[in-house]
Design a protein around this motif. Structure first.
Motif: not given
Length: 250
Positions: A155-156, A173, A175, A189, A193
């Motif tokens: 995710y990052r 963004e 999620r 997230g 989003a």
């Protein structure tokens, strides 16, 4: 996780060392040699940044083949030597990470990382290559505790994935909601989003490490940006890989 992968390889015996893995051209020995090489280079990045800069400069001369060349050189030394180097490198790296100030920025081929992030990156890579080894040996690498770490890194590194594909990351963004093997839900997230990814925690980990084709996962994307990301996601530093062909993972 290292110990379980080590035990898996040890139990398979010398005759399994040259078994082909799902990564084209890589056998079990090459997979372990790659882990040894990367652990050694990670240790160098912590203990001797100047020497690591020399490694980076070498990599720039052959960005598509440098890592493979380094791993192949270790693999050529034979099973016993490869295993010994891998064990020594991972133990040394573990100690170095534990002793490094948490705020230290460790240089890397991608963005610099703090010790915790580097530890997570090593979990990700060991899990990914360990999965290839387990697949080759007809078994599984049962380390469910690694999955949340791999998913978090996946995710990052969303923005990094776009950078490596020469694209600008969307401002929207995403999620992410993933269900683990035990039924626990892992989220990343903003919860409001509009762009969303849902599905299996393991499938997401396989996708961001490019161990499975997007079509062979149960992941669902809501929104164009979420769908685009799943097509280019990579949790690892370096150039984008070719990924896996559809239907290649049972």
């Amino acid at each position: 996780m290292n110990d379980r992968l080590d035990a898996l390889v040890e139990q398979a015996g010398p005759e399994a060392w040259t078994t082909a893995t799902p990564a084209e051209g890589w056998d079990v020995g090459m997979q372990i040699a790659h882990l040894a090489w990367t652990d050694e280079v990670s240790l160098t990045a912590i203990t001797d940044p100047d020497a690591f800069q020399g490694v980076v400069e070498q990599a720039m001369q052959d960005p598509t083949g440098f890592v493979d060349v380094g791993a192949a050189a270790i693999a050529a030394t034979g099973r016993d030597q490869v295993l010994a180097r891998w064990r020594a490198a991972r133990d040394g790296l573990g100690r170095a990470l534990a002793e490094t100030d948490p705020g230290t920025q460790i240089p890397w081929f991608g963005p610099p990382m703090r010790p915790r992030s580097m530890a997570t990156a090593r979990i990700m890579e060991t899990w990914a290559h360990g999965t290839d080894v387990a697949d080759a040996l007809g078994t599984t690498l049962d380390v469910p505790e690694a999955l949340p770490h791999v998913a978090r890194l996946g995710y990052r590194t969303r923005g990094f994935s776009y950078t490596m594909h020469g694209r600008e990351a969307p401002a929207a963004e995403v999620r992410v909601e993933l269900v683990g093997p035990d039924g626990a839900v892992h989220t990343f997230g903003p919860d409001d989003a509009p762009q969303r990814v849902t599905g299996s925690l393991e499938d997401f980990c396989l996708l961001v490490t490019q161990r499975v084709h997007r079509a062979d996962t149960d992941l669902a994307a809501t929104g164009a940006s979420a769908e685009e990301w799943l097509g280019i996601a990579q949790a690892f530093a370096g150039l984008p890989g070719d990924g896996r062909e559809e239907g290649s993972r049972a």
